[in-house]
Design an enzyme around this catalytic site. Structure first.
Site, PDB file in Angstrom:
ATOM      1  N   TYR A 140     -15.101  18.192 -11.793  1.00 46.66           N
ATOM      2  CA  TYR A 140     -14.820  17.246 -10.711  1.00 46.66           C
ATOM      3  C   TYR A 140     -15.764  17.552  -9.561  1.00 46.66           C
ATOM      4  CZ  TYR A 140     -12.292  14.855  -6.912  1.00 46.66           C
ATOM      5  OH  TYR A 140     -11.945  14.065  -5.855  1.00 46.66           O
ATOM      6  N   ASP A 235     -22.565  22.672  -8.134  1.00 50.77           N
ATOM      7  CA  ASP A 235     -21.487  22.313  -7.228  1.00 50.77           C
ATOM      8  C   ASP A 235     -20.639  23.570  -7.012  1.00 50.77           C
ATOM      9  OD1 ASP A 235     -19.245  21.490  -5.927  1.00 50.77           O
ATOM     10  OD2 ASP A 235     -18.830  19.776  -7.226  1.00 50.77           O
ATOM     11  N   LYS A 263     -15.040  23.698   1.205  1.00 51.47           N
ATOM     12  CA  LYS A 263     -13.885  24.610   1.204  1.00 51.47           C
ATOM     13  C   LYS A 263     -14.073  25.850   2.086  1.00 51.47           C
ATOM     14  CE  LYS A 263     -12.292  22.651  -3.110  1.00 51.47           C
ATOM     15  NZ  LYS A 263     -10.997  22.041  -3.251  1.00 51.47           N
TER      16      LYS A 263
HETATM   17  N1  PMP Z   1     -16.566  19.664  -5.917  1.00 53.55           N
HETATM   18  C1  PMP Z   1     -15.658  20.515  -6.388  1.00 53.55           C
HETATM   19  C2  PMP Z   1     -16.063  21.545  -7.387  1.00 53.55           C
HETATM   20  C3  PMP Z   1     -14.333  20.433  -5.946  1.00 53.55           C
HETATM   21  O1  PMP Z   1     -13.417  21.282  -6.438  1.00 53.55           O
HETATM   22  C4  PMP Z   1     -13.990  19.454  -4.991  1.00 53.55           C
HETATM   23  C5  PMP Z   1     -12.576  19.288  -4.473  1.00 53.55           C
HETATM   24  N2  PMP Z   1     -11.578  19.951  -5.108  1.00 53.55           N
HETATM   25  C6  PMP Z   1     -14.984  18.599  -4.524  1.00 53.55           C
HETATM   26  C7  PMP Z   1     -16.267  18.730  -5.004  1.00 53.55           C
HETATM   27  C8  PMP Z   1     -14.681  17.540  -3.513  1.00 53.55           C
HETATM   28  O2  PMP Z   1     -14.430  18.126  -2.279  1.00 53.55           O
HETATM   29  P1  PMP Z   1     -13.561  17.358  -1.169  1.00 53.55           P
HETATM   30  O3  PMP Z   1     -12.177  17.248  -1.715  1.00 53.55           O
HETATM   31  O4  PMP Z   1     -13.692  18.222   0.032  1.00 53.55           O
HETATM   32  O5  PMP Z   1     -14.200  16.017  -0.982  1.00 53.55           O
END
Ligand code: PMP
Length: 423
Positions: A140, A235, A263
């Site tokens: 994701y 990511d 995060k």
């Molecule tokens: N990339 C990863 C690996 C994530 O775990 C997340 C959110 N859990 C995101 C992108 C998206 O981040 P956000 O919820 O801050 O938009």
């Protein structure tokens, strides 16, 4: 009181929430609303206390309300909340990121992980002049159209939209492959390599539950993207500053072209970032032609929360300790489940882990989906009842942080033992 909040929320917010997983649908549970957090514990509106392994989905590696982070944010808030022009804190945090994340020479701050990945994809397309992107099933990367695409079965399947609202024409530009599958990547590059702008991957997957990569898989991604002139995007929104100060890329010794962060970077406030080599980042506006902007980008409160969080991590270097704590937690949970004869697999790396209810080794999304999610739902609800908060969905990571003491872990294990009695 708690109930009223939840009921009223249902009238005012879609599904009663501002992010779908908060509705507890995946675990068939009644959602809770939280009003306070301190260290590794949170309290709901009725005053019930929980030991927290959700950690707000990852940001809170120092626990809730860390005095240094909160103190610095308060101090900065007194001065001003946002200026819309450059503030010195942006440079301080940028310096910290460049010093700690091996592949990053220049960085652009945004306000969420989604914005980071979305902008990184645009940059990769702008830099290479190519259209296709490759992602992996079960990873994701936020809710950007091009990345919210699930695979059809089979290898090298062109994506089908993962939700209404994404035109097929857009989804078709995303190729979805199984995680940890070198052959699938090889075949895709053989057929479409010249048109592939980038490969985006969670270098340790956290969003199909924790799935650890085979190091050869990551190395292969590095090599094949380089040889075809595509960019490799890690990511590290979850893994950045979590697996080590320099994230998964430091842990595995593999450097991507672009890194996405979020995060922990914002220490609990809405901050994301994408960064990489100078020659790539110089394509971002106004240095280059690839446009991306934000009214609240580099917001001073987010910047100081990040500066303080990363500074504490740098000073304390807690990673071995976090690894030890999570290994105690995972091994003890495995013992507890084993004693009950409950079939399970626990994937863990450093301070992140997932309990799957399957006998399979879980090395990709298909394996993860073999978990008994009904049983996971019961497990979640029992834990919640006994005061242990874990992510309210199977395909997520549990986290420990510096605020979980050995006593807290032991207390959580007692509660978990108690919770599994009636499972
Ligand atoms: N990339 C990863 C690996 C994530 O775990 C997340 C959110 N859990 C995101 C992108 C998206 O981040 P956000 O919820 O801050 O938009």
């Amino acid at each position: 009181m708690n109930l009223n909040v939840i009921e009223e929320a249902k009238d005012l917010l879609p599904g009663g929430v501002n992010s779908p997983v908060r509705a507890f649908k995946a675990v068939e549970g009644n959602p809770i609303s939280l009003v306070k957090g301190k260290g590794c514990r949170v309290w709901d509106a009725e005053g019930k206390e929980y030991i927290d392994f959700l950690a707000s989905w990852g940001p809170l590696i120092l626990g809730h309300s860390h005095p240094r982070v909160v103190g610095r944010v308060k101090e900065e808030a007194e001065k001003g909340l946002t200026y819309g022009l450059t503030n010195p804190n942006e440079v301080i945090l940028a310096r910290l990121v460049v010093d700690t994340v091996p592949s990053v020479e220049k960085v652009r701050f945004v306000s969420s992980g989604t914005e980071a990945t979305m902008s990184a994809i645009r940059l990769a397309r702008g830099y290479t002049g190519r259209r296709y992107i490759v992602k992996f099933e079960g990873c994701y990367h936020g809710h950007y159209d091009s990345l919210l695409v699930s695979a059809g079965s089979g290898v090298a399947t062109f994506g089908i939209p993962g939700t209404p609202g994404i035109p097929e024409e857009i989804a078709k530009l995303t190729i979805v492959l199984p995680y940890n599958d070198i052959e699938a990547v090889k075949e895709t590059f053989r057929r479409y390599g010249e048109d592939i702008a980038c490969v985006i991957v969670e270098p340790v997957a956290g969003n199909m539950g924790v799935v650890v990569p085979e190091v050869e898989f990551l190395r292969f991604l590095r090599d094949i993207t380089k040889s075809y002139g595509s960019l490799l995007i890690f990511d590290e929104v979850i893994t950045g500053f979590r697996l080590s100060l320099g994230g998964a890329q430091e842990m595995f010794g593999i450097e991507p072209d672009i890194t996405c962060l979020g995060k922990i970077l914002g220490g609990g406030l809405p901050v994301g970032a994408y960064g990489g080599r100078n020659d790539i980042m110089s394509h971002v506006a106004p240095e280059g032609p690839v446009y991306q902007a934000g009214t609240l980008s580099g917001n001073p409160l987010g910047m100081v929360a990040g500066i303080e969080t990363i500074s504490v991590l740098r000073e304390e270097n807690p990673y071995e300790e976090l690894d030890r704590k999570m290994s105690v937690l995972s091994e003890s949970i495995s013992e507890i489940l084993g004693e009950k004869g409950i079939v399970h697999t626990i994937n863990r790396i450093g301070s992140m882990m997932t309990v799957f209810f399957t006998e399979k080794d879980v090395r990709n999304f298909a394996d993860a989906k073999s978990s008994d999610t009904k049983l996971f739902g019961r497990f979640f609800r029992k834990l919640l009842e006994k005061g242990v908060l874990i992510p309210p969905a199977q395909f997520e990571a549990w986290f420990v942080g510096t605020a979980h003491s050995t006593e807290d872990i032991n207390e959580a294990l007692e509660r978990i033992r108690d919770a599994t009695k009636g499972l």
